[in-house]
Design a protein around this motif. Structure first.
Motif, PDB file in Angstrom:
ATOM      1  N   ASP A 157      28.788 -21.555 -38.019  1.00  0.00           N
ATOM      2  CA  ASP A 157      28.770 -22.985 -38.271  1.00  0.00           C
ATOM      3  C   ASP A 157      29.834 -23.678 -37.430  1.00  0.00           C
ATOM      4  N   GLU A 158      29.798 -25.015 -37.492  1.00  0.00           N
ATOM      5  CA  GLU A 158      30.721 -25.818 -36.689  1.00  0.00           C
ATOM      6  C   GLU A 158      32.170 -25.606 -37.105  1.00  0.00           C
ATOM      7  N   ALA A 159      32.418 -25.437 -38.402  1.00  0.00           N
ATOM      8  CA  ALA A 159      33.788 -25.226 -38.870  1.00  0.00           C
ATOM      9  C   ALA A 159      34.387 -23.965 -38.261  1.00  0.00           C
ATOM     10  N   THR A 160      33.589 -22.918 -38.177  1.00  0.00           N
ATOM     11  CA  THR A 160      34.059 -21.663 -37.578  1.00  0.00           C
ATOM     12  C   THR A 160      34.412 -21.868 -36.115  1.00  0.00           C
ATOM     13  N   ALA A 161      33.542 -22.555 -35.383  1.00  0.00           N
ATOM     14  CA  ALA A 161      33.794 -22.790 -33.958  1.00  0.00           C
ATOM     15  C   ALA A 161      35.042 -23.642 -33.752  1.00  0.00           C
ATOM     16  N   LEU A 162      35.248 -24.635 -34.599  1.00  0.00           N
ATOM     17  CA  LEU A 162      36.410 -25.508 -34.470  1.00  0.00           C
ATOM     18  C   LEU A 162      37.705 -24.754 -34.723  1.00  0.00           C
ATOM     19  N   ILE A 163      37.719 -23.891 -35.726  1.00  0.00           N
ATOM     20  CA  ILE A 163      38.915 -23.096 -36.005  1.00  0.00           C
ATOM     21  C   ILE A 163      39.216 -22.182 -34.826  1.00  0.00           C
ATOM     22  N   GLY A 164      38.180 -21.572 -34.241  1.00  0.00           N
ATOM     23  CA  GLY A 164      38.390 -20.727 -33.066  1.00  0.00           C
ATOM     24  C   GLY A 164      38.971 -21.503 -31.903  1.00  0.00           C
ATOM     25  N   ASP A 165      38.454 -22.711 -31.658  1.00  0.00           N
ATOM     26  CA  ASP A 165      38.983 -23.550 -30.580  1.00  0.00           C
ATOM     27  C   ASP A 165      40.454 -23.863 -30.804  1.00  0.00           C
ATOM     28  N   ARG A 166      40.783 -24.208 -32.058  1.00  0.00           N
ATOM     29  CA  ARG A 166      42.163 -24.594 -32.360  1.00  0.00           C
ATOM     30  C   ARG A 166      43.120 -23.418 -32.192  1.00  0.00           C
ATOM     31  N   ILE A 167      42.703 -22.230 -32.638  1.00  0.00           N
ATOM     32  CA  ILE A 167      43.569 -21.054 -32.499  1.00  0.00           C
ATOM     33  C   ILE A 167      43.790 -20.729 -31.027  1.00  0.00           C
TER      34      ILE A 167
END
Length: 258
Positions: free
Chosen positions: A118-128
């Motif tokens: 999902d989008e939340a997972t992708a966003l957390i990966g980008d931020r990390i």
């Protein structure tokens, strides 16, 4: 098969480099990506690898994702090699970025890997990946499926140095069906509270309080990629790799410090 780090004719600059290189040779590792190479007086290479022997060396919760940084002094024909283990690929990539690897080399899918659910997972990966030294890692773990030997949960306990409240963060990466994984971030006031939640897990993971402005930028980038037919911007998983080896190796893996 021994991976060629292109060090023929080079001598180790220090004992740590020699030990890390020997550990990489002794272990059953698969280099997943050669992310970037620089040229000039110093040649620097950035690698992510999968250590098949991590379980037999360090126990059932041992992480298997390793990063390796190789610097070659071409004038003096010496090299340094540094390595670190990580529970998840975004934290591995952040380690490389902090040491000079361009972040944009992580922007493309790789064939044969799994993607965020999902989008939340992708966003957390980008931020990390973009976090540099923001997160101070306190602990890491990986739980494996007994039948397949593949990871079912990867976890990182970290301190968010930018958080104004609840700075202790738990990142849980859960692997499910359909070749996808889900990451959620929890926020806690202190390390003991976070560890107690991990032991109990009878309540929902308390969400992180901050809003993350990177979300709008990523949505715009993904929408543009889809409209232009460019490759999707997704984080990569590793669970399509073979099950870990169970053979016993006497020497520690490259740079294992946890």
């Amino acid at each position: 098969m021994i991976f060629d780090f292109r060090l023929e004719g080079f001598a180790a600059a220090d004992a740590e480099s020699s030990q890390t290189h020997s550990g990489a040779w002794d272990c059953d590792i698969t280099v997943l990506s050669e992310y970037h190479h620089t040229t000039g007086t110093d040649s620097v290479s950035y690698y992510a690898a999968y250590d098949h022997n991590a379980l037999s060396l360090a126990g059932d919760e041992a992480p298997q994702i390793a990063t390796l940084l190789v610097t070659r002094d071409l004038a003096r024909t010496i090299y340094t090699m540094r390595a670190e283990y990580h529970a998840s690929l975004p934290f591995a990539q952040a380690w490389l970025v902090e040491r000079g690897c361009p972040q944009d080399v992580f922007e493309h899918d790789s064939d044969g890997t799994i993607g965020p659910a999902d989008e939340a997972t992708a966003l957390i990966g980008d931020r990390i990946r973009a976090s540099a030294s923001r997160y101070s890692v306190l602990d890491i773990w990986t739980f494996y499926d007994e039948d397949s030997g593949l990871a079912r949960e990867r976890g990182t306990l970290a301190r968010d140095t930018l958080a104004q409240r609840n700075p202790i963060r738990v990142f849980l990466e859960l692997h499910g069906a359909n070749r996808t994984y889900t990451v959620r971030e929890g926020a806690f006031p202190d390390e003991d509270t976070a560890r107690n939640w991990l032991e109990d897990r009878s309540t929902p993971l308390p969400p992180a309080p901050e809003d993350h402005p990177a979300a709008d930028a990523r949505r715009e980038r993904v929408a543009l990629a889809r409209s232009s037919g460019a490759p999707r911007v997704e984080a990569c998983g590793l669970d399509t790799l073979p099950a870990p080896s169970t053979s016993t190796v006497q020497q520690p893996g490259p740079g294992r410090s946890r």
